[in-house]
Design a protein around this motif. Structure first.
Motif, PDB file in Angstrom:
ATOM      1  N   ALA A  90      57.698  18.436  15.044  1.00  0.00           N
ATOM      2  CA  ALA A  90      58.880  18.849  14.281  1.00  0.00           C
ATOM      3  C   ALA A  90      58.511  19.912  13.266  1.00  0.00           C
ATOM      4  N   GLU A  91      57.389  19.759  12.588  1.00  0.00           N
ATOM      5  CA  GLU A  91      56.963  20.731  11.576  1.00  0.00           C
ATOM      6  C   GLU A  91      56.633  22.079  12.201  1.00  0.00           C
ATOM      7  N   GLU A  92      56.019  22.074  13.384  1.00  0.00           N
ATOM      8  CA  GLU A  92      55.567  23.314  14.007  1.00  0.00           C
ATOM      9  C   GLU A  92      56.658  24.025  14.787  1.00  0.00           C
ATOM     10  N   THR A  93      57.543  23.254  15.434  1.00  0.00           N
ATOM     11  CA  THR A  93      58.503  23.849  16.368  1.00  0.00           C
ATOM     12  C   THR A  93      59.961  23.696  15.954  1.00  0.00           C
ATOM     13  N   GLY A  94      60.236  22.857  14.964  1.00  0.00           N
ATOM     14  CA  GLY A  94      61.614  22.621  14.550  1.00  0.00           C
ATOM     15  C   GLY A  94      62.381  21.658  15.431  1.00  0.00           C
ATOM     16  N   ILE A  95      61.722  21.038  16.410  1.00  0.00           N
ATOM     17  CA  ILE A  95      62.393  20.079  17.289  1.00  0.00           C
ATOM     18  C   ILE A  95      62.307  18.698  16.655  1.00  0.00           C
ATOM     19  N   GLY A  96      63.439  18.101  16.354  1.00  0.00           N
ATOM     20  CA  GLY A  96      63.475  16.823  15.670  1.00  0.00           C
ATOM     21  C   GLY A  96      62.879  15.696  16.487  1.00  0.00           C
ATOM     22  N   CYS A  97      62.342  14.719  15.796  1.00  0.00           N
ATOM     23  CA  CYS A  97      61.694  13.580  16.450  1.00  0.00           C
ATOM     24  C   CYS A  97      62.640  12.840  17.382  1.00  0.00           C
ATOM     25  N   GLU A  98      63.931  12.832  17.028  1.00  0.00           N
ATOM     26  CA  GLU A  98      64.903  12.072  17.811  1.00  0.00           C
ATOM     27  C   GLU A  98      65.181  12.689  19.175  1.00  0.00           C
ATOM     28  N   ARG A  99      64.712  13.891  19.408  1.00  0.00           N
ATOM     29  CA  ARG A  99      64.960  14.567  20.690  1.00  0.00           C
ATOM     30  C   ARG A  99      64.090  14.036  21.817  1.00  0.00           C
ATOM     31  N   TRP A 100      63.016  13.326  21.468  1.00  0.00           N
ATOM     32  CA  TRP A 100      62.003  12.987  22.463  1.00  0.00           C
ATOM     33  C   TRP A 100      62.044  11.527  22.876  1.00  0.00           C
ATOM     34  N   GLN A 101      61.840  11.293  24.154  1.00  0.00           N
ATOM     35  CA  GLN A 101      61.499   9.963  24.659  1.00  0.00           C
ATOM     36  C   GLN A 101      59.993   9.944  24.829  1.00  0.00           C
ATOM     37  N   THR A 102      59.306   9.050  24.120  1.00  0.00           N
ATOM     38  CA  THR A 102      57.853   9.032  24.160  1.00  0.00           C
ATOM     39  C   THR A 102      57.348   7.872  25.010  1.00  0.00           C
ATOM     40  N   PHE A 103      56.063   7.973  25.386  1.00  0.00           N
ATOM     41  CA  PHE A 103      55.428   7.015  26.277  1.00  0.00           C
ATOM     42  C   PHE A 103      54.050   6.658  25.725  1.00  0.00           C
ATOM     43  N   PRO A 104      53.389   5.643  26.278  1.00  0.00           N
ATOM     44  CA  PRO A 104      52.093   5.232  25.734  1.00  0.00           C
ATOM     45  C   PRO A 104      51.114   6.398  25.641  1.00  0.00           C
ATOM     46  N   GLN A 105      50.461   6.480  24.500  1.00  0.00           N
ATOM     47  CA  GLN A 105      49.516   7.570  24.290  1.00  0.00           C
ATOM     48  C   GLN A 105      48.339   7.458  25.243  1.00  0.00           C
ATOM     49  N   LEU A 106      47.742   8.595  25.582  1.00  0.00           N
ATOM     50  CA  LEU A 106      46.568   8.642  26.439  1.00  0.00           C
ATOM     51  C   LEU A 106      45.320   8.399  25.599  1.00  0.00           C
ATOM     52  N   PRO A 107      44.219   7.990  26.214  1.00  0.00           N
ATOM     53  CA  PRO A 107      42.981   7.777  25.457  1.00  0.00           C
ATOM     54  C   PRO A 107      42.555   9.048  24.721  1.00  0.00           C
ATOM     55  N   PRO A 108      41.862   8.889  23.591  1.00  0.00           N
ATOM     56  CA  PRO A 108      41.556  10.044  22.741  1.00  0.00           C
ATOM     57  C   PRO A 108      40.457  10.939  23.301  1.00  0.00           C
ATOM     58  N   TYR A 109      40.488  12.171  22.825  1.00  0.00           N
ATOM     59  CA  TYR A 109      39.479  13.187  23.132  1.00  0.00           C
ATOM     60  C   TYR A 109      38.773  13.555  21.825  1.00  0.00           C
ATOM     61  N   TYR A 110      37.447  13.490  21.835  1.00  0.00           N
ATOM     62  CA  TYR A 110      36.699  13.896  20.651  1.00  0.00           C
ATOM     63  C   TYR A 110      36.600  15.424  20.587  1.00  0.00           C
ATOM     64  N   THR A 111      36.498  15.939  19.375  1.00  0.00           N
ATOM     65  CA  THR A 111      36.368  17.376  19.174  1.00  0.00           C
ATOM     66  C   THR A 111      35.090  17.676  18.395  1.00  0.00           C
ATOM     67  N   PRO A 112      34.575  18.903  18.498  1.00  0.00           N
ATOM     68  CA  PRO A 112      33.377  19.268  17.727  1.00  0.00           C
ATOM     69  C   PRO A 112      33.589  19.189  16.217  1.00  0.00           C
ATOM     70  N   THR A 113      34.840  19.207  15.768  1.00  0.00           N
ATOM     71  CA  THR A 113      35.127  19.160  14.338  1.00  0.00           C
ATOM     72  C   THR A 113      35.322  17.737  13.816  1.00  0.00           C
ATOM     73  N   GLY A 114      35.058  16.730  14.662  1.00  0.00           N
ATOM     74  CA  GLY A 114      35.067  15.365  14.185  1.00  0.00           C
ATOM     75  C   GLY A 114      36.382  14.626  14.297  1.00  0.00           C
ATOM     76  N   TYR A 115      37.257  15.082  15.165  1.00  0.00           N
ATOM     77  CA  TYR A 115      38.544  14.400  15.373  1.00  0.00           C
ATOM     78  C   TYR A 115      38.547  13.640  16.697  1.00  0.00           C
ATOM     79  N   ALA A 116      39.372  12.603  16.738  1.00  0.00           N
ATOM     80  CA  ALA A 116      39.721  11.925  17.982  1.00  0.00           C
ATOM     81  C   ALA A 116      41.204  12.196  18.214  1.00  0.00           C
ATOM     82  N   VAL A 117      41.515  13.023  19.204  1.00  0.00           N
ATOM     83  CA  VAL A 117      42.869  13.517  19.442  1.00  0.00           C
ATOM     84  C   VAL A 117      43.505  12.750  20.598  1.00  0.00           C
ATOM     85  N   SER A 118      44.618  12.081  20.324  1.00  0.00           N
ATOM     86  CA  SER A 118      45.320  11.304  21.346  1.00  0.00           C
ATOM     87  C   SER A 118      46.558  12.062  21.832  1.00  0.00           C
TER      88      SER A 118
END
Length: 200
Positions: A90-118
């Motif tokens: 929503a912050e980046e694209t202006g698309i409100g949270c209510e517009r989306w149907q979401t599903f179970p998150q996928l397992p995380p991916y580690y990054t060289p900068t120390g994040y686990a991104v799901s």
């Protein structure tokens, strides 16, 4: 792919393993990674399903100009990683949270900068209006889902970290160069879809 088929795939996508993600995570293993989430934002546009992608603003301190899925780090007030992905989108694209149907998150991916991104799969059955946050996003564009799910469209590149090398996917599309974590997530989505088709 019909709306029903897409929803069914996203409902079950997290159960399918992806060997390359596991290899990459072993290479980038971080004892206490910071949590982040991105939205696999799938919209119905021009009579087909398409993934919403962004090109990061050139003014950002990190990853300037790279192609990314909308998302970011988890804030303390976020109720879940799904909430993180929706809030950041929503912050980046202006698309409100209510517009989306979401599903179970996928397992995380580690990054060289120390994040686990799901990655969080999400569907909007139409093409919502967007308003790019110019401080973070230089461009919003769309990638046909069928194109992303075809593993033959991917190339390979060397990824080097701490003296070790891993061959990881990249995805050329039109004049865009999709690589890094974004290409890895999309490639794994194609791999998950291949396994899903074999199972149903």
């Amino acid at each position: 792919m019909t709306h029903t088929e897409l929803v069914h795939f996203f409902q079950h996508a997290a159960r399918y393993p992806t060997a390359l993600r596991e290899q990459r995570n072993l290479l980038l293993d971080t004892p206490q990674p910071r949590e982040a989430a991105v939205l696999l934002a799938t919209v119905y546009r021009h009579r087909q399903w398409q993934l919403l992608l962004t090109r990061r603003a050139d003014t950002l301190r990190h990853h300037t100009g790279q192609i990314a899925l909308a998302g970011g780090r988890r804030d303390p007030q976020d109720l879940s990683l799904i909430h993180t992905a929706l809030r950041e989108t929503a912050e980046e694209t202006g698309i409100g949270c209510e517009r989306w149907q979401t599903f179970p998150q996928l397992p995380p991916y580690y990054t060289p900068t120390g994040y686990a991104v799901s990655p969080v799969p999400a569907v909007c059955p139409y093409n919502p209006n967007t308003q790019a946050n110019v401080g973070e996003v230089a461009e919003i564009f769309y990638l046909p889902l069928d194109f992303a799910l075809h593993s033959g469209n991917y190339t390979r590149r060397e990824f080097q970290y701490n003296g070790r090398t891993l061959h990881v996917p990249a995805l050329p599309y039109r004049h865009y160069d999709i690589w890094g974590l974004t290409a890895m997530i999309l490639y794994d989505l194609a791999e998950r879809y291949r396994q899903y088709r074999q199972a149903v």
